[in-house]
Design a protein around this motif. Structure first.
Motif, PDB file in Angstrom:
ATOM      1  N   GLN A   1       0.757  -1.213  -0.063  1.00  0.00           N
ATOM      2  CA  GLN A   1      -0.020   0.092  -0.059  1.00  0.00           C
ATOM      3  C   GLN A   1       0.808   1.171  -0.041  1.00  0.00           C
ATOM      4  O   GLN A   1       0.340   2.504   0.152  1.00  0.00           O
ATOM      5  N   LYS A   2       2.139   1.192  -0.121  1.00  0.00           N
ATOM      6  CA  LYS A   2       2.822   2.324  -0.079  1.00  0.00           C
ATOM      7  C   LYS A   2       4.160   2.292  -1.114  1.00  0.00           C
ATOM      8  O   LYS A   2       4.226   1.266  -1.940  1.00  0.00           O
ATOM      9  N   GLU A   3       4.554   3.553  -1.446  1.00  0.00           N
ATOM     10  CA  GLU A   3       5.760   3.836  -2.444  1.00  0.00           C
ATOM     11  C   GLU A   3       7.099   3.475  -1.821  1.00  0.00           C
ATOM     12  O   GLU A   3       7.021   4.126  -0.653  1.00  0.00           O
ATOM     13  N   VAL A   4       7.932   2.881  -2.193  1.00  0.00           N
ATOM     14  CA  VAL A   4       9.339   2.805  -1.952  1.00  0.00           C
ATOM     15  C   VAL A   4      10.133   3.199  -2.786  1.00  0.00           C
ATOM     16  O   VAL A   4      10.148   3.126  -4.147  1.00  0.00           O
ATOM     17  N   MET A   5      11.301   4.097  -2.127  1.00  0.00           N
ATOM     18  CA  MET A   5      12.310   4.622  -3.206  1.00  0.00           C
ATOM     19  C   MET A   5      13.572   3.794  -3.053  1.00  0.00           C
ATOM     20  O   MET A   5      14.046   3.429  -1.907  1.00  0.00           O
TER      21      MET A   5
END
Length: 167
Positions: free
Chosen positions: A134-138
């Motif tokens: 459910q999230k964005e990872v860099m």
């Protein structure tokens, strides 16, 4: 899209329709380029290059058919594009930002993480933006994290340190 962005027009320059352009980090050597595209709205209009003088990250450009300061001023803010077929091939394992969008990213221990949504540049650093759960990872492009890039299979393999996915 069969074009890629090399920079944009920052302002008009001189009295004969020249423009000052700011070159992006993925701009190839423009010495042998004869045609580029100016994106105005959603249209890409081809122009022949009469002359170009590159000075670091800026260049002074004269386009055929643009002969007045008013015409040059009308191009201010427009993106400059080249055909993807005109950009040089990169060494094995390297990639242009736009060519890995949609690639599947897998970690050696955690398996498939998700797809590359975009590549973000922050100063000298590049990051893959991957939708993980459910999230964005860099994920940093520079450094030891990316172990392989397979453009044919559209897959990137990474070896992430513990805790990176928790940030």
């Amino acid at each position: 899209m069969d074009h890629f962005k090399i920079g944009y027009v920052s302002k008009s320059h001189g009295l004969k329709g020249e423009v000052t352009i700011v070159l992006g980090p993925e701009c190839p050597d423009l010495e042998d380029v004869t045609t580029l595209f100016v994106e105005n709205g959603h249209q890409q209009v081809p122009y022949f290059i009469e002359s170009i003088s590159v000075k670091g990250v800026k260049a002074y450009l004269k386009l055929e058919g643009v002969s007045t300061p008013e015409a040059a001023a009308g191009l201010k803010g427009c993106s400059l594009l080249l055909l993807k077929s005109d950009r040089p091939r990169l060494p094995r394992g390297e990639f242009y930002n736009d060519e890995v969008i949609g690639f599947e990213v897998g970690d050696k221990t955690k398996g498939v993480l998700g797809l590359v949504r975009e590549v973000e540049e922050t100063g000298p650093n590049r990051f893959l933006i991957v939708v993980y759960g459910q999230k964005e990872v860099m994920i940093p492009v520079n450094g030891p994290f990316i172990t392989s890039v397979n453009k044919t299979k559209k897959k990137i393999v990474v070896d992430l340190p513990d805790g990176l996915l928790d940030l």
